[in-house]
Motif scaffolding. Structure first.
Motif, PDB file in Angstrom:
ATOM      1  N   THR A   1      10.072  46.117 -39.202  1.00  0.00           N
ATOM      2  CA  THR A   1       9.244  45.301 -39.433  1.00  0.00           C
ATOM      3  C   THR A   1       7.792  45.219 -38.260  1.00  0.00           C
ATOM      4  O   THR A   1       8.123  45.856 -37.457  1.00  0.00           O
ATOM      5  N   GLU A   2       6.791  44.737 -38.511  1.00  0.00           N
ATOM      6  CA  GLU A   2       5.956  44.530 -37.702  1.00  0.00           C
ATOM      7  C   GLU A   2       6.296  43.943 -36.429  1.00  0.00           C
ATOM      8  O   GLU A   2       6.067  44.319 -35.126  1.00  0.00           O
ATOM      9  N   GLU A   3       7.092  42.816 -36.305  1.00  0.00           N
ATOM     10  CA  GLU A   3       7.707  42.133 -35.258  1.00  0.00           C
ATOM     11  C   GLU A   3       8.423  43.133 -34.361  1.00  0.00           C
ATOM     12  O   GLU A   3       8.353  43.083 -33.029  1.00  0.00           O
TER      13      GLU A   3
ATOM     14  N   THR B   1       2.556  47.529 -42.754  1.00  0.00           N
ATOM     15  CA  THR B   1       2.710  46.219 -43.118  1.00  0.00           C
ATOM     16  C   THR B   1       2.471  45.865 -44.596  1.00  0.00           C
ATOM     17  O   THR B   1       2.853  44.885 -45.162  1.00  0.00           O
ATOM     18  N   THR B   2       1.935  46.749 -45.344  1.00  0.00           N
ATOM     19  CA  THR B   2       1.719  46.876 -46.703  1.00  0.00           C
ATOM     20  C   THR B   2       2.663  47.462 -47.534  1.00  0.00           C
ATOM     21  O   THR B   2       2.526  47.125 -48.708  1.00  0.00           O
TER      22      THR B   2
ATOM     23  N   ASP C   1       8.907  45.409 -49.526  1.00  0.00           N
ATOM     24  CA  ASP C   1      10.451  45.138 -48.686  1.00  0.00           C
ATOM     25  C   ASP C   1      11.444  46.109 -48.765  1.00  0.00           C
ATOM     26  O   ASP C   1      12.652  46.301 -48.272  1.00  0.00           O
TER      27      ASP C   1
ATOM     28  N   ASP D   1      -0.717  51.711 -43.687  1.00  0.00           N
ATOM     29  CA  ASP D   1      -0.515  50.601 -42.943  1.00  0.00           C
ATOM     30  C   ASP D   1       0.914  50.056 -43.304  1.00  0.00           C
ATOM     31  O   ASP D   1       1.079  49.702 -44.431  1.00  0.00           O
TER      32      ASP D   1
ATOM     33  N   THR E   1      11.597  48.499 -46.302  1.00  0.00           N
ATOM     34  CA  THR E   1      11.535  48.247 -44.853  1.00  0.00           C
ATOM     35  C   THR E   1      12.657  47.232 -44.458  1.00  0.00           C
ATOM     36  O   THR E   1      12.955  47.186 -43.213  1.00  0.00           O
TER      37      THR E   1
ATOM     38  N   SER F   1       7.944  46.575 -34.341  1.00  0.00           N
ATOM     39  CA  SER F   1       7.318  47.662 -34.198  1.00  0.00           C
ATOM     40  C   SER F   1       7.865  48.861 -35.094  1.00  0.00           C
ATOM     41  O   SER F   1       7.701  49.980 -34.740  1.00  0.00           O
TER      42      SER F   1
END
Length: 182
Positions: free
Chosen positions: A60-62, A131-132, A135, A129, A138, A64
């Motif tokens: 996740t972005e959280e 984040t796009t 799920d 990116d 990811t 990294s």
């Protein structure tokens, strides 16, 4: 003459078992347990001998798009990482990392890992990116970290290290031996 031969044979039999060769090298140290309070035993550490550890990770972005774990090994030892890719007829399919996935529109994702003697890091990269990304790519991935002692690789030089089943069979590890990391 026969008495002398018997006497020599008797002395030889009595003396030979007392001979010793040089002491062998010191074995590798074990993993220490957690120190407890005075007078109270601590929790035992994880044994690295024939260790296969499993955990669930999210990219996740959280975080990294990366998951790190403390994992101490000797400089001569190695780690392999496999990701649960699919389950076919109730049998898990473990893919070795690095693993590259090619999606539509030229999107490429890569799952990979790196490690030192102190930690292991499993991460995800891509040419988009992250984040796009769905799920499905990811979240909720199961990985298995396989510890390989340095001597194991020397003794099993022809082993296919990309084959999870072959590696664990050579290590003598069964499903019931897999350690779950929370």
């Amino acid at each position: 003459m026969k008495k002398i031969v018997y006497l020599i044979a008797l002395v030889t039999i009595a003396v030979l078992p007392a001979c010793e060769g040089p002491e062998g090298p010191q074995g590798p140290p074990g993993v220490d347990g957690v120190d407890g309070e005075d007078g109270v035993d601590g929790v035992d550490g994880i044994s690295l001998i024939n260790l296969v550890a499993e955990t669930e990770v999210d990219f996740t972005e959280e975080n990294s798009f990366s998951n790190s774990f403390g994992f101490e090994i000797a400089d001569s030892d190695n780690l392999l990482v496999f990701m649960l890719w699919n389950v076919i007829d109730d049998k898990p399919l473990w893919r070795p990392l690095p693993n590259t996935v090619f999606l539509e529109d030229g999107i490429t994702l890569m799952y990979n890992y790196q490690y030192t003697a102190d930690f292991i890091n499993v991460y995800m990269t891509g040419n988009t990116d992250l984040t796009t990304v769905s799920d499905d790519w990811t979240l909720n991935h199961f990985i298995r970290i396989v510890y390989l002692p340095g001597e194991f690789l020397q003794e099993n030089a022809k082993l296919d290290l990309n084959d999870y089943e072959a590696v664990t069979a050579a290590l003598g590890v069964s499903e019931s031996d897999v350690v779950i990391i929370d």
